[in-house]
Design a protein around this motif. Structure first.
Motif, PDB file in Angstrom:
ATOM      1  N   UNK A  58      44.001   7.321  10.367  1.00  0.00           N
ATOM      2  CA  UNK A  58      44.682   6.482   9.385  1.00  0.00           C
ATOM      3  C   UNK A  58      44.065   6.598   7.993  1.00  0.00           C
ATOM      4  N   UNK A  59      42.758   6.737   7.918  1.00  0.00           N
ATOM      5  CA  UNK A  59      42.115   6.901   6.611  1.00  0.00           C
ATOM      6  C   UNK A  59      42.590   8.192   5.939  1.00  0.00           C
ATOM      7  N   UNK A  60      42.672   9.262   6.701  1.00  0.00           N
ATOM      8  CA  UNK A  60      43.074  10.537   6.117  1.00  0.00           C
ATOM      9  C   UNK A  60      44.583  10.640   5.904  1.00  0.00           C
ATOM     10  N   UNK A  61      45.355   9.793   6.547  1.00  0.00           N
ATOM     11  CA  UNK A  61      46.790   9.769   6.286  1.00  0.00           C
ATOM     12  C   UNK A  61      47.089   9.259   4.881  1.00  0.00           C
ATOM     13  N   UNK A 117      49.824  15.506  14.229  1.00  0.00           N
ATOM     14  CA  UNK A 117      51.079  15.029  13.631  1.00  0.00           C
ATOM     15  C   UNK A 117      50.801  13.937  12.606  1.00  0.00           C
ATOM     16  N   UNK A 118      51.584  13.935  11.548  1.00  0.00           N
ATOM     17  CA  UNK A 118      51.358  12.975  10.460  1.00  0.00           C
ATOM     18  C   UNK A 118      52.403  11.876  10.493  1.00  0.00           C
ATOM     19  N   UNK A 119      52.050  10.748   9.886  1.00  0.00           N
ATOM     20  CA  UNK A 119      52.991   9.652   9.734  1.00  0.00           C
ATOM     21  C   UNK A 119      54.108  10.079   8.790  1.00  0.00           C
ATOM     22  N   UNK A 120      55.277   9.456   8.890  1.00  0.00           N
ATOM     23  CA  UNK A 120      56.312   9.741   7.893  1.00  0.00           C
ATOM     24  C   UNK A 120      55.823   9.364   6.494  1.00  0.00           C
ATOM     25  N   UNK A 135      39.594  18.818  10.564  1.00  0.00           N
ATOM     26  CA  UNK A 135      39.893  18.520  11.968  1.00  0.00           C
ATOM     27  C   UNK A 135      41.265  17.872  12.113  1.00  0.00           C
ATOM     28  N   UNK A 136      41.651  17.084  11.116  1.00  0.00           N
ATOM     29  CA  UNK A 136      42.883  16.296  11.226  1.00  0.00           C
ATOM     30  C   UNK A 136      44.113  16.985  10.624  1.00  0.00           C
TER      31      UNK A 136
END
Length: 181
Positions: free
Chosen positions: A158-161, A19-22, A14-15
């Motif tokens: 945040x967990x999956x980042x 958009x992802x964090x740098x 799903x994630x």
């Protein structure tokens, strides 16, 4: 554990498109998540003790029905309120315990730490659903779905980042930690 892995892969799917964090932000978060979790465990432990105190205080009001005010307070606490409060307390205690167990593995960037973090997320997801069901209120149902969904989505993001940083062994994790310092 296979069931948890299926849920992990489903939520990860799903994630994928968000958009992802740098990369620097992901690395910082992955290396420092252990102390963020530690602060959360400490604050949650304090909250658990306060909740336990509130439940005991409510029980004393029920016994104090000899006065007019005691009777008014006792009427507001129903048996279902106590069941809901106890169930909520149990879910919170389990979640805090899982997070406490995750601190050292997270500090060492071990996969076990991330898995425990995800397991705590799952416990919180189940707790939200159970608390919504126990409330028997349309307003609580709507608010629980909206706000519970928002909290679960943000925390899953945040967990999956940081998920990719916890795939290796302890030696790789220590090397990665040393490289970021």
């Amino acid at each position: 554990m296979e069931f948890v892995n299926k849920i992990e892969n489903m939520v990860g799917g799903w994630l994928k498109s968000v958009p992802h964090l740098p990369t620097a932000g992901q690395k910082w978060l992955g290396v420092n998540v252990w102390w963020i979790v530690l602060i959360g465990v400490i604050l949650s432990g304090i909250g658990l003790l306060m909740s336990l105190g509130a439940i005991f205080t409510a029980m004393t009001f029920i016994g104090a029905t000899t006065t007019y005010y005691g009777a008014l307070v006792a009427e507001s606490y129903t048996g279902m309120w106590f069941v809901s409060a106890i169930v909520s307390l149990i879910f919170s205690a389990v979640s805090v315990l899982i997070l406490a167990l995750a601190i050292n593995p997270l500090k060492n960037l071990q996969k076990k730490g991330w898995s425990l973090l995800f397991l705590s997320w799952l416990v919180n997801a189940v707790a939200i659903v159970v608390n919504i069901v126990l409330s028997f209120s349309v307003l609580t149902l709507i608010m629980g779905i909206i706000f519970g969904g928002i909290v679960l989505a943000i925390s899953a993001y945040f967990i999956f980042e940081i998920r990719g940083q916890f795939q290796g062994s302890t030696k790789k994790a220590k090397a990665a930690t040393a490289a970021t310092k």
